[in-house]
Design a protein around this motif. Sequence first.
Motif, PDB file in Angstrom:
ATOM      1  N   ILE A   1       0.834  -1.193   0.000  1.00 23.34           N
ATOM      2  CA  ILE A   1       0.000   0.000   0.000  1.00 23.34           C
ATOM      3  C   ILE A   1       0.868   1.241   0.000  1.00 23.34           C
ATOM      4  CG2 ILE A   1      -1.763   1.273   1.263  1.00 23.34           C
ATOM      5  CD1 ILE A   1      -2.792  -1.332   2.330  1.00 23.34           C
TER       6      ILE A   1
ATOM      7  N   SER B   1       2.361   1.644  -3.346  1.00 26.91           N
ATOM      8  CA  SER B   1       1.370   1.954  -4.368  1.00 26.91           C
ATOM      9  C   SER B   1       0.977   3.413  -4.344  1.00 26.91           C
ATOM     10  CB  SER B   1       0.128   1.073  -4.176  1.00 26.91           C
ATOM     11  OG  SER B   1       0.455  -0.287  -4.308  1.00 26.91           O
ATOM     12  N   ILE B   2       0.796   3.981  -3.164  1.00 27.18           N
ATOM     13  CA  ILE B   2       0.369   5.376  -3.054  1.00 27.18           C
ATOM     14  C   ILE B   2       1.406   6.300  -3.679  1.00 27.18           C
ATOM     15  CG2 ILE B   2      -0.108   7.244  -1.435  1.00 27.18           C
ATOM     16  CD1 ILE B   2      -1.357   5.159   0.402  1.00 27.18           C
TER      17      ILE B   2
ATOM     18  N   LEU C   1      -3.942   6.988  -8.106  1.00 24.42           N
ATOM     19  CA  LEU C   1      -4.497   5.726  -7.611  1.00 24.42           C
ATOM     20  C   LEU C   1      -5.933   5.908  -7.116  1.00 24.42           C
ATOM     21  CD1 LEU C   1      -4.275   2.776  -6.670  1.00 24.42           C
ATOM     22  CD2 LEU C   1      -3.232   3.607  -4.566  1.00 24.42           C
TER      23      LEU C   1
ATOM     24  N   VAL D   1      -4.902  -1.317  -5.943  1.00 22.65           N
ATOM     25  CA  VAL D   1      -3.687  -1.134  -5.151  1.00 22.65           C
ATOM     26  C   VAL D   1      -2.548  -2.011  -5.659  1.00 22.65           C
ATOM     27  CG1 VAL D   1      -2.688  -1.516  -2.863  1.00 22.65           C
ATOM     28  CG2 VAL D   1      -4.874  -0.352  -3.084  1.00 22.65           C
ATOM     29  N   THR D   2      -2.879  -3.204  -6.140  1.00 22.71           N
ATOM     30  CA  THR D   2      -1.835  -4.179  -6.478  1.00 22.71           C
ATOM     31  C   THR D   2      -1.472  -4.239  -7.956  1.00 22.71           C
ATOM     32  OG1 THR D   2      -3.523  -5.907  -6.654  1.00 22.71           O
ATOM     33  CG2 THR D   2      -2.413  -5.645  -4.519  1.00 22.71           C
TER      34      THR D   2
ATOM     35  N   ASN E   1      -0.480  -4.226   4.522  1.00 29.27           N
ATOM     36  CA  ASN E   1      -0.920  -5.314   3.648  1.00 29.27           C
ATOM     37  C   ASN E   1      -1.905  -6.239   4.357  1.00 29.27           C
ATOM     38  OD1 ASN E   1       0.598  -4.495   1.433  1.00 29.27           O
ATOM     39  ND2 ASN E   1       2.398  -5.615   2.101  1.00 29.27           N
TER      40      ASN E   1
ATOM     41  N   LEU F   1      -5.124  -4.602   4.326  1.00 27.92           N
ATOM     42  CA  LEU F   1      -5.741  -4.577   2.997  1.00 27.92           C
ATOM     43  C   LEU F   1      -6.644  -5.786   2.774  1.00 27.92           C
ATOM     44  CD1 LEU F   1      -5.925  -3.346   0.120  1.00 27.92           C
ATOM     45  CD2 LEU F   1      -3.928  -4.726  -0.473  1.00 27.92           C
TER      46      LEU F   1
END
Length: 451
Positions: free
Chosen positions: A2, A5-6, A12, A54-55, A85, A88
């Motif tokens: 996460i 990803s951000i 996103l 996210v992934t 994670n 998530l």
Amino acid sequence: MIQASISAVPGLIVSFLILAALVAAPTALVAKARSKPWPLRTALAVYLVGIAAVTLLPGDAGLESWQCDTGMPTRLFTSVSSLLNIALFAPGALLAVFLFRRPVTVAAAFGALSGALELAQSAGHLGRSCSVTDLAANATGALLGSSAGALWIYLRRQSPGKPLRDLAWGMSLGALAVLAVGGVFESRIDRVDIVARDDQKRALAETAVQADEWITAAARGVFGSDTQVRQTATATASVTEPDEGGCRLRITATTNHGTISGSWPAKTLESARSSDVRADEGSLGAREVAAAAARLAREWFPQHAAGSVQRVRPVGHGPTTVYRVTYRRYAHGVLMPMRLDLTLTGTGRVLGFAAETVADPVLPPVTVDEAEAKALAQGAAGAPGEFRRALLLARQVRGVWRPVWLVGDGSGGRASGRDVAVDAVTGERIAGEISGAATPTAATGGPPSSR
């Protein structure tokens, strides 16, 4: 995942909102058309979209295609990234248990989903990072969410949906997922241990601070208590001995009195040079200088001083005499490869030192004596001349420690181009480069018994 990803995926949140809207409306309409409760189904569909966003949305970070970080997840419950994670996947699994009331199957399904997502990150050119740590964190989140859902069902006294079938389906799906994901990892994935690499970087950062403290104390012990360190520099040193293991740092400190360097974490000093190399006018004689050098050696070079022979050689005359103090160790008459050379003034001030830390090697017994070595060297030289000097020392010959006779004419008491190396076990002449001991000098001398 996460956190990365951000920062790595531009837009996103906007992308997630668009995808969620595209999925939520059809899911709600289909549920209503089938007379099913639509809020929970829609929430689960939207959450799955969030996991995918996210992934799988392309970013600008990650490993090469078909690579995966396979380092062991040692900080699964302490790393912020791993905890995120877990967070998530846990709510999604909880929603699925609320909807289907099959916690074992849901846990297996979300674990399989995590494996599929990590493989997709590795196989696709997405700019994302496949990671076993992420896989473990995601699976942990799925297990926690499913367990919370099962507890909720139990507390509300609701019967799970066909528990035996749930158990059978969950175990079968879990086993199939493990075999499939494990097979792909084993046959196709190029493994990269980023966890170990990051741990090493972190350990180096921590040990660099400790190394600075040690080299500062050593500088003051060698140059004096008023020594101030102005700058330190560290570099990774290669590991040459098989039993050393890990990573070594070579650290050099520049002080107001000179420079000093050593190896960490072995805490072995290697060299030092005073910025003031002028000889002091002092009243100490050879005996007092030898005692001062012995105190220094016991404190900062204990592995060199133990079992070694100390020799003191004055250089110059009068009150400005400089003393060279050497430490050498002998085993069965063979000069060992360790060495320590100190230079002190008549006031006891250290002008510099050079140390080589090498463990005493285990050598085969010597069968060739000095007279035989000189005769063999004369024959090998093939030219008239007198070989007056012979020194028996440990040297590495093609990577193996051997006792070697170094035979020469003794000119200047130093090794020369006419020196001949003879194996002290076989009597064979050693041609080419040999290494592993200091160049012999007149100050080195022979073993105590040969004085």
